[in-house]
Design a protein around this motif. Structure first.
Motif, PDB file in Angstrom:
ATOM      1  N   SER A 434       0.821  -1.208   0.000  1.00 55.84           N
ATOM      2  CA  SER A 434       0.000   0.000   0.000  1.00 55.84           C
ATOM      3  C   SER A 434       0.857   1.261   0.000  1.00 55.84           C
ATOM      4  O   SER A 434       0.381   2.331  -0.310  1.00 55.84           O
ATOM      5  CB  SER A 434      -0.916  -0.001   1.229  1.00 55.84           C
ATOM      6  OG  SER A 434      -0.143  -0.185   2.411  1.00 55.84           O
ATOM      7  N   THR A 435       2.140   1.115   0.339  1.00 55.03           N
ATOM      8  CA  THR A 435       3.018   2.274   0.384  1.00 55.03           C
ATOM      9  C   THR A 435       3.878   2.396  -0.854  1.00 55.03           C
ATOM     10  O   THR A 435       3.978   3.450  -1.466  1.00 55.03           O
ATOM     11  CB  THR A 435       3.928   2.193   1.635  1.00 55.03           C
ATOM     12  OG1 THR A 435       3.111   2.146   2.787  1.00 55.03           O
ATOM     13  CG2 THR A 435       4.863   3.381   1.695  1.00 55.03           C
ATOM     14  N   TYR A 497       9.113   8.926   1.267  1.00 54.75           N
ATOM     15  CA  TYR A 497       7.826   8.294   0.985  1.00 54.75           C
ATOM     16  C   TYR A 497       6.787   9.292   0.493  1.00 54.75           C
ATOM     17  O   TYR A 497       5.883   8.931  -0.245  1.00 54.75           O
ATOM     18  CB  TYR A 497       7.314   7.595   2.250  1.00 54.75           C
ATOM     19  CG  TYR A 497       7.931   6.245   2.465  1.00 54.75           C
ATOM     20  CD1 TYR A 497       7.525   5.148   1.724  1.00 54.75           C
ATOM     21  CD2 TYR A 497       8.933   6.082   3.409  1.00 54.75           C
ATOM     22  CE1 TYR A 497       8.103   3.902   1.919  1.00 54.75           C
ATOM     23  CE2 TYR A 497       9.515   4.840   3.614  1.00 54.75           C
ATOM     24  CZ  TYR A 497       9.096   3.752   2.865  1.00 54.75           C
ATOM     25  OH  TYR A 497       9.658   2.531   3.053  1.00 54.75           O
ATOM     26  N   LEU A 498       6.901  10.531   0.910  1.00 53.23           N
ATOM     27  CA  LEU A 498       5.862  11.497   0.566  1.00 53.23           C
ATOM     28  C   LEU A 498       6.293  12.419  -0.567  1.00 53.23           C
ATOM     29  O   LEU A 498       5.659  13.424  -0.836  1.00 53.23           O
ATOM     30  CB  LEU A 498       5.510  12.341   1.805  1.00 53.23           C
ATOM     31  CG  LEU A 498       4.988  11.527   3.006  1.00 53.23           C
ATOM     32  CD1 LEU A 498       4.646  12.463   4.154  1.00 53.23           C
ATOM     33  CD2 LEU A 498       3.782  10.705   2.611  1.00 53.23           C
ATOM     34  N   GLY A 643       3.598   2.903  10.314  1.00 51.64           N
ATOM     35  CA  GLY A 643       3.224   1.928   9.306  1.00 51.64           C
ATOM     36  C   GLY A 643       3.503   0.505   9.745  1.00 51.64           C
ATOM     37  O   GLY A 643       3.828   0.224  10.896  1.00 51.64           O
ATOM     38  N   ARG A 648       1.144   0.648  13.327  1.00 49.21           N
ATOM     39  CA  ARG A 648       0.142   0.547  12.271  1.00 49.21           C
ATOM     40  C   ARG A 648      -0.969   1.574  12.491  1.00 49.21           C
ATOM     41  O   ARG A 648      -1.205   2.018  13.615  1.00 49.21           O
ATOM     42  CB  ARG A 648      -0.415  -0.879  12.248  1.00 49.21           C
ATOM     43  CG  ARG A 648       0.566  -1.893  11.721  1.00 49.21           C
ATOM     44  CD  ARG A 648       0.270  -3.300  12.172  1.00 49.21           C
ATOM     45  NE  ARG A 648       0.652  -3.530  13.566  1.00 49.21           N
ATOM     46  CZ  ARG A 648       0.802  -4.736  14.125  1.00 49.21           C
ATOM     47  NH1 ARG A 648       0.605  -5.825  13.403  1.00 49.21           N
ATOM     48  NH2 ARG A 648       1.157  -4.851  15.392  1.00 49.21           N
ATOM     49  N   GLU A 651       0.669   6.534   8.543  1.00 47.34           N
ATOM     50  CA  GLU A 651       1.380   6.354   7.289  1.00 47.34           C
ATOM     51  C   GLU A 651       2.836   5.980   7.541  1.00 47.34           C
ATOM     52  O   GLU A 651       3.421   6.332   8.574  1.00 47.34           O
ATOM     53  CB  GLU A 651       1.296   7.620   6.437  1.00 47.34           C
ATOM     54  CG  GLU A 651      -0.041   7.788   5.753  1.00 47.34           C
ATOM     55  CD  GLU A 651       0.012   8.812   4.627  1.00 47.34           C
ATOM     56  OE1 GLU A 651       1.137   9.136   4.168  1.00 47.34           O
ATOM     57  OE2 GLU A 651      -1.049   9.281   4.202  1.00 47.34           O
ATOM     58  N   GLN A 652       3.396   5.280   6.564  1.00 46.98           N
ATOM     59  CA  GLN A 652       4.743   4.757   6.700  1.00 46.98           C
ATOM     60  C   GLN A 652       5.747   5.862   6.972  1.00 46.98           C
ATOM     61  O   GLN A 652       5.799   6.886   6.278  1.00 46.98           O
ATOM     62  CB  GLN A 652       5.135   4.023   5.403  1.00 46.98           C
ATOM     63  CG  GLN A 652       6.351   3.130   5.513  1.00 46.98           C
ATOM     64  CD  GLN A 652       6.049   1.817   6.196  1.00 46.98           C
ATOM     65  OE1 GLN A 652       4.917   1.352   6.162  1.00 46.98           O
ATOM     66  NE2 GLN A 652       7.046   1.235   6.827  1.00 46.98           N
ATOM     67  N   THR A 654       6.137   8.218   9.197  1.00 49.56           N
ATOM     68  CA  THR A 654       5.695   9.598   9.435  1.00 49.56           C
ATOM     69  C   THR A 654       5.636   9.972  10.909  1.00 49.56           C
ATOM     70  O   THR A 654       5.257  11.107  11.222  1.00 49.56           O
ATOM     71  CB  THR A 654       4.294   9.817   8.827  1.00 49.56           C
ATOM     72  OG1 THR A 654       3.350   8.923   9.449  1.00 49.56           O
ATOM     73  CG2 THR A 654       4.312   9.595   7.326  1.00 49.56           C
ATOM     74  N   ARG A 746      -0.433  11.867  10.032  1.00 48.58           N
ATOM     75  CA  ARG A 746      -0.990  11.308   8.799  1.00 48.58           C
ATOM     76  C   ARG A 746      -1.500   9.898   9.084  1.00 48.58           C
ATOM     77  O   ARG A 746      -0.727   9.015   9.488  1.00 48.58           O
ATOM     78  CB  ARG A 746       0.055  11.302   7.685  1.00 48.58           C
ATOM     79  CG  ARG A 746       0.635  12.702   7.419  1.00 48.58           C
ATOM     80  CD  ARG A 746       1.676  12.648   6.322  1.00 48.58           C
ATOM     81  NE  ARG A 746       1.052  12.434   5.027  1.00 48.58           N
ATOM     82  CZ  ARG A 746       0.763  13.408   4.153  1.00 48.58           C
ATOM     83  NH1 ARG A 746       1.040  14.669   4.451  1.00 48.58           N
ATOM     84  NH2 ARG A 746       0.213  13.127   2.983  1.00 48.58           N
ATOM     85  N   GLN A 748      -3.391   6.317   8.131  1.00 47.05           N
ATOM     86  CA  GLN A 748      -3.638   5.340   7.072  1.00 47.05           C
ATOM     87  C   GLN A 748      -4.142   4.065   7.750  1.00 47.05           C
ATOM     88  O   GLN A 748      -3.366   3.252   8.234  1.00 47.05           O
ATOM     89  CB  GLN A 748      -2.365   5.058   6.260  1.00 47.05           C
ATOM     90  CG  GLN A 748      -2.612   4.218   5.010  1.00 47.05           C
ATOM     91  CD  GLN A 748      -1.342   3.999   4.208  1.00 47.05           C
ATOM     92  OE1 GLN A 748      -0.401   3.384   4.691  1.00 47.05           O
ATOM     93  NE2 GLN A 748      -1.309   4.517   2.980  1.00 47.05           N
ATOM     94  N   GLN A 751      -3.680  -1.110   5.713  1.00 48.35           N
ATOM     95  CA  GLN A 751      -2.310  -1.293   5.247  1.00 48.35           C
ATOM     96  C   GLN A 751      -2.043  -2.777   4.990  1.00 48.35           C
ATOM     97  O   GLN A 751      -2.577  -3.635   5.676  1.00 48.35           O
ATOM     98  CB  GLN A 751      -1.305  -0.774   6.281  1.00 48.35           C
ATOM     99  CG  GLN A 751      -1.404   0.730   6.528  1.00 48.35           C
ATOM    100  CD  GLN A 751      -0.511   1.184   7.676  1.00 48.35           C
ATOM    101  OE1 GLN A 751      -0.392   0.502   8.680  1.00 48.35           O
ATOM    102  NE2 GLN A 751       0.087   2.342   7.522  1.00 48.35           N
TER     103      GLN A 751
END
Length: 758
Positions: A434-435, A497-498, A643, A648, A651-652, A654, A746, A748, A751
């Motif tokens: 997903s990332t 990642y972003l 992430g 979890r 976002e990865q 972050t 952030r 998410q 995942q």
């Protein structure tokens, strides 16, 4: 039969010519009727040659020998003077084998099964063989609960005395278990007992587990589980009286009825030792697992007798016998155990033999032995030797047999039998997360290169954010003491990642040398050194922090970090652990080059079995880094949190400091992560450990150089997830909800990733 008929029969027999042949010397032998078979095959089977004397007995033996070849439909011998003529009629050969209606099996699987019963292209054919092939095909379908499968064989003659065989198969549906009944159980409910079974009447996951398909092997396993359940709860005289399996007329449903006799529940009243215990009764008593006052438990009795025999083996008594004799008091439902021991004779190991290693060199196996030749037989060392050979990963099976030596009652030979498995692989595939979206991977790996026990590997990963090119080699026995040596050559490219594809990147290249020193059977210390070069490649979103670092040290910087590490692995499985622990500590200290720093990482995982199905696990992951010699800690060595694999639901990468100018997350030199999971089989999947669900709670964050580690700043999440050992590798899917967050985090919630852990 009337007299007239008898007279007529006698007259007819008198008119028949005699089949007897007077013995003669064979001047020549001719063979007639051959089409594909070589004449030499016939001549080699005859019990006589040119120049031999021929008799009726030799002729009969020759005919039997030719029929025994299985190549001929008819054989007869004719004489023309002193010339012997062998007239044969060949069986037709199989030209082609076809299957119609296959769904459950691949064609190659059934072709291999038929080849094992003697039917394959090019081989002789007859009706008996076709019938045998039909039965084998039906057996293959029954093994998958397809009892209604029908097979029709069609043999089509073609030219040159050949036939085409066509097996038309109507598979039908699998026979499903409609009912499982237990009769005679009083103490435990039927539902409780059925929970011990792998077979069931089906559920919404039965399409995956196939647990509602009847299998005699699985049923036998379930019966043993049922017996163990009772015997471990005090029911000393529990018996399974009978098992009935009934099939419906359409062969689509099955009903299983199990009749049991529970007997009474017994409590252990005491344990008594009798026999010869080598004047070490106190040591043996400490090994007793049977607890007085507790219900009888067959498992503790078995554990005790095994511990006793193993302890005897430690002193060289390879043939020790320990019998647990119950003295039953049925009036009070109590049982006393008398442990009768007879150590027999002490034995020495004369020779240790190795068999089955067609590829792996003997020395690769023998260097794992802890039991030595010409030494006392030591059960602990033998078991340890077997486990060490098994942990090499080169064999599917490792067994040790003790062989008595005739005429030498005090000596034994040990035979280590191994079954080798392929240890090399070439992989080419794609992964998706997903990332990181799509990532192409390529790898060549050989764990046992040329049978030497050495490891060679080439790995390529082309993910969007992390590109890796790695060449590795390991010699596990660089020295005779088991010190390993590893070389690594690597080139890694990392993007934020972003960011986008034009973002800045970090390029890290280098080579490393590492040695591993075994300390115990589960512990190893690592020391090594790397030569690394890191380049900050300018691009969009370049944080001011990286720009300032490049101005201070240059866009390219070198480092020579020394590595010290320790690992302890006592898990019961690397892929699906249910008990045991895993710990590791690594420390990197850069002592030369442009960059000077120290970086440490400690991980601790513990798996606690709550029952046969449920496991509780927790994980601790701590990291710390510090610049040395007055230098700042290098940003490209930062830790990242967030992430899968850490916290979890976020976002990865972050959860940590970010750039004040671009908002890119920079990670930090300090990391704190805690995870806890409650693991259970997936609903409807029975006890299948490759497909499991888990509920989790994660806590963690990365901290900057000037930040204090504050537990009040840690983010936390909770959720549920799914883990599956899929054909593509371990897959983990999670749905997490933050339970402690701050503005700007952030999120998410959904995942997944292939190949991640914990």
């Amino acid at each position: 039969m009337n007299p007239a008929a008898l007279t007529l029969l006698a007259s007819a027999m008198a008119c028949l010519p005699s089949w007897a042949v007077d013995p003669f010397t064979v001047r020549d032998i001719r063979v007639e009727g051959l089409q594909r078979i070589e004449p030499g095959t016939v001549f080699a089977s005859l019990p006589f040659r040119v120049g031999d004397q021929y008799t009726d007995d030799k002729g009969a033996s020759g005919i039997r020998a030719l029929f025994a070849l299985g190549l001929f439909k008819d054989v007869r011998l004719e004489t023309q003077g002193d010339v012997l003529v062998v007239v044969v009629e060949e069986r037709p050969s199989v030209a082609a084998v076809e299957f119609i209606g296959l769904k459950e099996f691949d064609k190659d699987v059934l072709s291999k099964a038929l080849k094992e019963v003697g039917l394959a292209e090019g081989r002789p054919y007859d009706k008996a063989l076709a019938d045998k092939a039909e039965q084998e095909l039906k057996r293959q379908y029954i093994s998958r609960s397809l009892y209604a499968a029908e097979v029709v064989t069609t043999a089509t003659p073609i030219d040159r005395n050949r036939v085409n065989l066509t097996f038309t198969i109507t598979e039908g549906g699998p026979a499903k278990i409609a009912k499982i009944e237990l009769v005679g159980n009083k103490t435990f409910s039927t539902d409780t007992l059925r929970d011990q079974f792998n077979l069931d009447t089906g559920g919404w996951m039965s399409w995956y587990t196939k647990s509602n398909r009847y299998s005699r092997t699985k049923l036998n396993g379930d019966l043993e589980a049922l017996r163990s359940y009772y015997l471990s709860r005090g029911f000393l005289e529990f018996r399974i009286e009978s098992t009935q399996v009934a099939m419906s007329p359409d062969k689509q449903e099955m009903a299983i009825t199990i009749n049991v006799t529970e007997g009474e529940r017994f409590v252990v009243s005491g344990v008594k030792l009798e026999g010869n215990y080598l004047d070490k009764e106190d040591e043996f008593k400490s090994l007793v697992k049977i607890v007085s006052g507790q219900p009888y438990n067959a498992e503790t009795v078995a554990e005790t007798t095994k511990a006793f025999t193993d302890y005897f083996g430690k002193f060289g008594f390879a043939f020790a016998r320990v019998d647990a004799k119950p003295i039953i008091d049925r009036q009070n439902n109590r049982v006393q155990f008398v442990l009768q021991a007879e150590p027999s004779r002490r034995a020495y190991v004369r020779r240790i033999l190795v068999a089955g290693n067609n590829r792996t060199r003997d020395e690769v196996i023998r260097r794992e032995f802890r039991q030595l030749e010409s030494a006392w037989y030591d059960g602990d060392k033998i078991n340890l030797s077997r486990d060490r050979v098994n942990r090499l990963g080169y064999f599917t099976d490792v067994n040790v047999d003790t062989q008595e030596i005739s005429g030498a009652p005090d000596q034994v030979d040990l035979l280590f039998s191994v079954t080798e498995k392929p240890t090399g692989s070439i992989s080419l595939g794609a992964g998706f997360s997903s990332t990181e979206k799509i990532a192409l991977t390529f790898g060549i790996q050989q764990e046992n290169a040329f049978g030497s026990g050495n490891y060679l590997a080439l790995q390529v990963n082309t993910s969007k954010y992390n590109r890796n090119y790695v060449v590795s080699t390991t010699d596990p026995y660089f020295t005779q003491n088991g010190i390993s040596r590893s070389f690594d050559l690597f080139h890694r490219t990392t993007r934020p990642y972003l960011g986008d594809l034009n973002s800045y990147s970090l390029v890290n290249s280098g080579l490393g040398l590492r040695f591993g020193v075994p300390i115990t059977e589960t512990d190893r210390v690592f020391v090594g050194a790397n030569l690394e070069q890191t380049q900050i490649v300018a691009g969009t979103n370049l944080p001011t922090e990286y720009a300032n670092y490049a101005l201070k040290f240059g866009s390219k910087s070198t480092a020579i970090p020394l590595t010290l590490g320790w690992a302890h692995d006592a898990r019961d499985s690397a892929l699906v652990p249910t008990k045991g622990s895993l710990q590791s500590f690594t420390a990197d200290v850069s002592v030369a080059g442009d960059v000077r720093y120290a970086r440490t990482n400690y991980k601790y995982q513990q798996y606690i079995p709550l029952s046969k199905k449920y496991t509780f696990a927790f994980n601790t992951d701590l990291g710390w880094g510090q610049g040395l010699n007055g230098q700042d800690y290098p940003l490209f060595k930062n830790f990242y949190v967030g992430g899968l694999g850490s916290v979890r639901g976020f976002e990865q990468s972050t959860l940590g400091p970010k750039s004040s100018t671009t908002g890119i997350y920079l990670g930090g030199p300090k990391k704190v992560v805690f995870n806890a999971e409650f693991i259970t089989p997936f609903p409807g999947a029975g006890n299948d450990k490759t497909l499991r669900m888990f509920a989790f709670t994660d806590v963690g964050k990365a901290f900057g150089q000037d930040e204090k580690v504050s537990f009040g700043e840690l983010r936390a999440s909770a959720g549920i997830g799914l883990s599956w050992i899929s054909p593509m590798g371990p897959l983990r899917f999670s749905y997490g909800v933050p339970i402690r967050q701050q503005t700007g985090d952030r999120i998410q919630k959904l995942q997944f990733q292939i190949g991640t852990s914990f």
